[in-house]
Design a protein around this motif. Structure first.
Motif, PDB file in Angstrom:
ATOM      1  N   GLU A 172       0.830  -1.210   0.000  1.00 49.46           N
ATOM      2  CA  GLU A 172       0.000   0.000   0.000  1.00 49.46           C
ATOM      3  C   GLU A 172       0.862   1.257   0.000  1.00 49.46           C
ATOM      4  O   GLU A 172       0.562   2.231  -0.701  1.00 49.46           O
ATOM      5  CB  GLU A 172      -0.943   0.009   1.206  1.00 49.46           C
ATOM      6  CG  GLU A 172      -1.979  -1.097   1.202  1.00 49.46           C
ATOM      7  CD  GLU A 172      -1.493  -2.347   1.924  1.00 49.46           C
ATOM      8  OE1 GLU A 172      -0.256  -2.517   2.074  1.00 49.46           O
ATOM      9  OE2 GLU A 172      -2.342  -3.140   2.338  1.00 49.46           O
ATOM     10  N   ALA A 173       1.933   1.239   0.780  1.00 47.99           N
ATOM     11  CA  ALA A 173       2.829   2.394   0.840  1.00 47.99           C
ATOM     12  C   ALA A 173       3.549   2.590  -0.491  1.00 47.99           C
ATOM     13  O   ALA A 173       3.726   3.715  -0.972  1.00 47.99           O
ATOM     14  CB  ALA A 173       3.843   2.223   1.966  1.00 47.99           C
ATOM     15  N   ILE A 174       3.963   1.477  -1.113  1.00 43.55           N
ATOM     16  CA  ILE A 174       4.625   1.549  -2.410  1.00 43.55           C
ATOM     17  C   ILE A 174       3.688   2.148  -3.456  1.00 43.55           C
ATOM     18  O   ILE A 174       4.081   2.991  -4.271  1.00 43.55           O
ATOM     19  CB  ILE A 174       5.092   0.151  -2.849  1.00 43.55           C
ATOM     20  CG1 ILE A 174       6.255  -0.316  -1.977  1.00 43.55           C
ATOM     21  CG2 ILE A 174       5.502   0.151  -4.318  1.00 43.55           C
ATOM     22  CD1 ILE A 174       7.475   0.553  -2.031  1.00 43.55           C
ATOM     23  N   ALA A 175       2.415   1.736  -3.419  1.00 43.66           N
ATOM     24  CA  ALA A 175       1.437   2.245  -4.391  1.00 43.66           C
ATOM     25  C   ALA A 175       1.272   3.756  -4.271  1.00 43.66           C
ATOM     26  O   ALA A 175       1.195   4.471  -5.278  1.00 43.66           O
ATOM     27  CB  ALA A 175       0.095   1.545  -4.191  1.00 43.66           C
ATOM     28  N   LEU A 176       1.223   4.256  -3.027  1.00 43.34           N
ATOM     29  CA  LEU A 176       1.109   5.699  -2.815  1.00 43.34           C
ATOM     30  C   LEU A 176       2.332   6.427  -3.354  1.00 43.34           C
ATOM     31  O   LEU A 176       2.230   7.482  -3.983  1.00 43.34           O
ATOM     32  CB  LEU A 176       0.940   5.992  -1.320  1.00 43.34           C
ATOM     33  CG  LEU A 176      -0.405   5.645  -0.686  1.00 43.34           C
ATOM     34  CD1 LEU A 176      -0.334   5.796   0.825  1.00 43.34           C
ATOM     35  CD2 LEU A 176      -1.507   6.521  -1.252  1.00 43.34           C
TER      36      LEU A 176
ATOM     37  N   LEU B  89       6.328   6.918 -10.869  1.00 48.11           N
ATOM     38  CA  LEU B  89       7.287   5.869 -11.175  1.00 48.11           C
ATOM     39  C   LEU B  89       6.669   4.498 -10.917  1.00 48.11           C
ATOM     40  O   LEU B  89       5.651   4.394 -10.231  1.00 48.11           O
ATOM     41  CB  LEU B  89       8.553   6.030 -10.320  1.00 48.11           C
ATOM     42  CG  LEU B  89       9.333   7.340 -10.489  1.00 48.11           C
ATOM     43  CD1 LEU B  89      10.480   7.399  -9.490  1.00 48.11           C
ATOM     44  CD2 LEU B  89       9.868   7.464 -11.919  1.00 48.11           C
ATOM     45  N   VAL B  90       7.304   3.464 -11.444  1.00 48.11           N
ATOM     46  CA  VAL B  90       6.781   2.106 -11.292  1.00 48.11           C
ATOM     47  C   VAL B  90       7.798   1.242 -10.550  1.00 48.11           C
ATOM     48  O   VAL B  90       8.977   1.194 -10.912  1.00 48.11           O
ATOM     49  CB  VAL B  90       6.465   1.477 -12.666  1.00 48.11           C
ATOM     50  CG1 VAL B  90       5.943   0.048 -12.495  1.00 48.11           C
ATOM     51  CG2 VAL B  90       5.444   2.322 -13.422  1.00 48.11           C
ATOM     52  N   PHE B  91       7.339   0.556  -9.512  1.00 51.47           N
ATOM     53  CA  PHE B  91       8.169  -0.355  -8.732  1.00 51.47           C
ATOM     54  C   PHE B  91       8.507  -1.580  -9.596  1.00 51.47           C
ATOM     55  O   PHE B  91       7.706  -1.980 -10.448  1.00 51.47           O
ATOM     56  CB  PHE B  91       7.385  -0.768  -7.486  1.00 51.47           C
ATOM     57  CG  PHE B  91       8.229  -1.195  -6.313  1.00 51.47           C
ATOM     58  CD1 PHE B  91       9.174  -0.342  -5.778  1.00 51.47           C
ATOM     59  CD2 PHE B  91       8.055  -2.450  -5.727  1.00 51.47           C
ATOM     60  CE1 PHE B  91       9.932  -0.713  -4.684  1.00 51.47           C
ATOM     61  CE2 PHE B  91       8.796  -2.834  -4.636  1.00 51.47           C
ATOM     62  CZ  PHE B  91       9.749  -1.973  -4.111  1.00 51.47           C
ATOM     63  N   PRO B  92       9.669  -2.211  -9.395  1.00 49.08           N
ATOM     64  CA  PRO B  92      10.086  -3.324 -10.257  1.00 49.08           C
ATOM     65  C   PRO B  92       9.185  -4.558 -10.216  1.00 49.08           C
ATOM     66  O   PRO B  92       9.202  -5.358 -11.142  1.00 49.08           O
ATOM     67  CB  PRO B  92      11.482  -3.671  -9.719  1.00 49.08           C
ATOM     68  CG  PRO B  92      11.977  -2.418  -9.105  1.00 49.08           C
ATOM     69  CD  PRO B  92      10.757  -1.779  -8.504  1.00 49.08           C
ATOM     70  N   THR B  93       8.422  -4.738  -9.137  1.00 46.99           N
ATOM     71  CA  THR B  93       7.535  -5.890  -9.052  1.00 46.99           C
ATOM     72  C   THR B  93       6.286  -5.524  -8.259  1.00 46.99           C
ATOM     73  O   THR B  93       6.332  -4.636  -7.401  1.00 46.99           O
ATOM     74  CB  THR B  93       8.225  -7.094  -8.387  1.00 46.99           C
ATOM     75  OG1 THR B  93       7.313  -8.196  -8.341  1.00 46.99           O
ATOM     76  CG2 THR B  93       8.669  -6.763  -6.971  1.00 46.99           C
TER      77      THR B  93
ATOM     78  N   GLU C 248      20.876   0.339 -13.600  1.00 43.28           N
ATOM     79  CA  GLU C 248      21.016   1.561 -12.811  1.00 43.28           C
ATOM     80  C   GLU C 248      19.703   2.327 -12.719  1.00 43.28           C
ATOM     81  O   GLU C 248      19.352   2.860 -11.659  1.00 43.28           O
ATOM     82  CB  GLU C 248      22.105   2.456 -13.409  1.00 43.28           C
ATOM     83  CG  GLU C 248      22.376   3.728 -12.611  1.00 43.28           C
ATOM     84  CD  GLU C 248      22.944   3.460 -11.231  1.00 43.28           C
ATOM     85  OE1 GLU C 248      22.758   4.326 -10.345  1.00 43.28           O
ATOM     86  OE2 GLU C 248      23.547   2.386 -11.016  1.00 43.28           O
ATOM     87  N   GLU C 249      18.966   2.389 -13.808  1.00 45.78           N
ATOM     88  CA  GLU C 249      17.701   3.119 -13.801  1.00 45.78           C
ATOM     89  C   GLU C 249      16.695   2.463 -12.848  1.00 45.78           C
ATOM     90  O   GLU C 249      16.024   3.143 -12.076  1.00 45.78           O
ATOM     91  CB  GLU C 249      17.129   3.173 -15.225  1.00 45.78           C
ATOM     92  CG  GLU C 249      15.920   4.095 -15.376  1.00 45.78           C
ATOM     93  CD  GLU C 249      14.613   3.433 -14.989  1.00 45.78           C
ATOM     94  OE1 GLU C 249      13.694   4.153 -14.535  1.00 45.78           O
ATOM     95  OE2 GLU C 249      14.504   2.190 -15.116  1.00 45.78           O
ATOM     96  N   ALA C 250      16.605   1.145 -12.879  1.00 46.96           N
ATOM     97  CA  ALA C 250      15.690   0.422 -11.979  1.00 46.96           C
ATOM     98  C   ALA C 250      16.110   0.591 -10.521  1.00 46.96           C
ATOM     99  O   ALA C 250      15.267   0.735  -9.630  1.00 46.96           O
ATOM    100  CB  ALA C 250      15.652  -1.054 -12.359  1.00 46.96           C
ATOM    101  N   LEU C 251      17.419   0.583 -10.317  1.00 46.89           N
ATOM    102  CA  LEU C 251      17.944   0.764  -8.960  1.00 46.89           C
ATOM    103  C   LEU C 251      17.552   2.121  -8.395  1.00 46.89           C
ATOM    104  O   LEU C 251      17.006   2.225  -7.282  1.00 46.89           O
ATOM    105  CB  LEU C 251      19.470   0.626  -8.983  1.00 46.89           C
ATOM    106  CG  LEU C 251      20.217   0.955  -7.698  1.00 46.89           C
ATOM    107  CD1 LEU C 251      19.907  -0.075  -6.632  1.00 46.89           C
ATOM    108  CD2 LEU C 251      21.720   1.009  -7.953  1.00 46.89           C
TER     109      LEU C 251
END
Length: 454
Positions: free
Chosen positions: A250-254, A261-265, A309-312
């Protein structure tokens, strides 16, 4: 007071008495507002000392302040007080490769120190989430951050401090030496004292050679409890991990929405985020593989090495923006309780029970490797009175539980003003008496940041 301050500072553009910007009324959260009696912006240590001496002679409270990124009300003024804004004392004075130290003024932002020493091939390990905080504020709260599991906290990197005492006297505490068994360590009394014992005007900080390689990895879990339980096994395995962060979906979604931006998974409902560093990529991969095996054993749904690097950068940006993301959607109360590492899973589970009990959203994240649990207690659409009532109850329960688990109310934010009632309720009375006795020696009139901490 205005005439005396103008005489000391000698520049009416650096003294405000009649018209004071409202930014000085509160801390970053802006919940409590008090108008100070005056604000001064010194450019050198002698000006700080002269203002403090004047305040002491006239029993006027002094509130030191830097970037004002604090979350506990430590920079909120008291009525009639003088705020000393140290943000203009912002120079990096020296870098000494022979002693591996950098000398800085208190108003230098953490991110500038980190960037500067990296150009020299070194790095300053303490890494709290707010990079725009000043080093003076970091020292005053003994800030920790994400790399504490391997490298320790601010206290471990302060060699010496120049400090203005309540009398206006300037004193240097600490030493350039690595060891010091010569009398009481006054430097370590100043670190973490939140401006109640003296005002830091210069710091000599230890730096380390910059690791040649670094890598991060991400492990999703179906539940946060599974992720937290995994951390202790990783630490027991003696893996050289630089950082272990835990996050909720939930925190990642916010944060994703806030940053665009989009989280890797998006597998699972909770995540462990790791960093490894060292002089050999082969060793780093070996540590990562070992952590991967442990995570898989304890239920990880995947294990992603963030070698792009970009994903990191994107992943750590999302992690770093959680509090801002929550604050952008609703008023929230930030908490940074710390418990013994082996009790952190129990405490996180308890936060879920409290959330259900009071029907109020609680987002948790934090430094899984050192037991420092960060919580955002979210107001949502609650009316003011109902919000305050439920918040009081949930805070009582959380701080009581932390005490039962042998934890403390703050791991790195400090106590300030807002945590003070909970800290004093569970603190040992003898220890508080000793702290107040030390305060009386350093500051007999009690002018330095009164009504804070202890």
């Amino acid at each position: 007071m205005k005439a005396e301050l103008l005489e000391i500072i000698g520049d009416d553009k650096r003294v405000w008495v009649d018209f004071i910007d409202e930014k000085y009324y509160s801390d970053q959260l802006g919940r409590i507002k008090v108008k100070p009696g005056a604000v001064v912006l010194p450019l050198k240590t002698k000006e700080v000392a002269s203002v403090v001496k004047f305040a002491n002679e006239n029993s006027i409270p002094i509130i030191p302040r830097g970037a004002n990124t604090g979350l506990t009300g430590a920079t909120i003024p008291v009525e009639g007080s003088i705020i000393i804004d140290l943000s203009a004392l912002n120079h990096i004075e020296a870098f000494d490769e022979e002693t591996l130290t950098v000398t800085v003024q208190p108003g230098v932002p953490l991110e500038e120190i980190q960037a500067f020493v990296e150009t020299k091939g070194y790095f300053y390990p303490p890494d709290p989430g707010e990079k725009k905080a000043t080093i003076g504020g970091n020292i005053s709260t003994n800030a920790g951050g994400m790399r504490a599991v391997k490298y320790g906290v601010t206290r471990d990197y302060v060699r010496s401090l120049e400090v203005v005492l309540a009398s206006g006297k300037i004193v240097e505490v600490g030493a350039e030496t690595i060891k010091n068994s010569s009398g009481l360590d006054l430097k370590n009394l100043i670190i973490g004292s939140e401006g109640t014992l003296g005002i830091v005007t210069k710091a000599k900080l230890k730096v380390l050679p910059k690791p040649a390689y670094t890598m991060s990895a991400l492990a999703p879990f179906e539940t946060l409890e599974e992720g937290i339980d995994t951390v202790l096994e990783i630490l027991r395995a003696n893996v050289d991990v630089t950082a272990i962060e835990f996050l909720e979906k939930e925190a990642i979604a916010l944060s994703e929405k806030y940053l665009g931006l989009v989280f890797p998974t998006h597998k699972g409902n909770a995540y462990l985020l790791f960093t490894f560093d060292g002089e050999s990529m082969e060793n780093i991969r070996a540590y990562s593989d070992k952590v991967k095996d442990i995570c898989r054993t304890y239920g990880a749904l995947d294990f992603i090495n963030l070698e792009d690097e970009e994903a990191l950068q994107r992943t750590w940006q999302i992690r770093g923006a959680i509090v801002s993301a929550v604050e952008s959607t609703s008023e929230q109360e930030p908490i940074d309780i710390v418990v013994p590492i082996h009790r952190s899973a129990e405490f996180v589970k308890y936060t879920k029970q409290v959330s259900q009990k009071y029907d109020i959203a609680v987002q948790s994240f934090g430094h899984a490797g050192d037991g420092n649990v960060h919580l955002c207690i979210i107001r949502g659409d609650l009316e003011e009175e109902e919000w305050k009532n439920r918040l009081d109850q949930i805070l009582e329960d959380l701080y009581k539980k932390a005490h039962e688990l042998k934890g403390l109310p703050s791991g790195e934010h400090g106590i300030g003003q807002t945590k003070r009632p909970y800290y004093l309720k569970y603190a040992d009375e003898t220890q508080i008496a000793l702290m107040r006795g030390i305060k009386a020696v350093f500051d007999p009139k009690g002018i330095l940041n009164p009504q804070k901490v202890y």
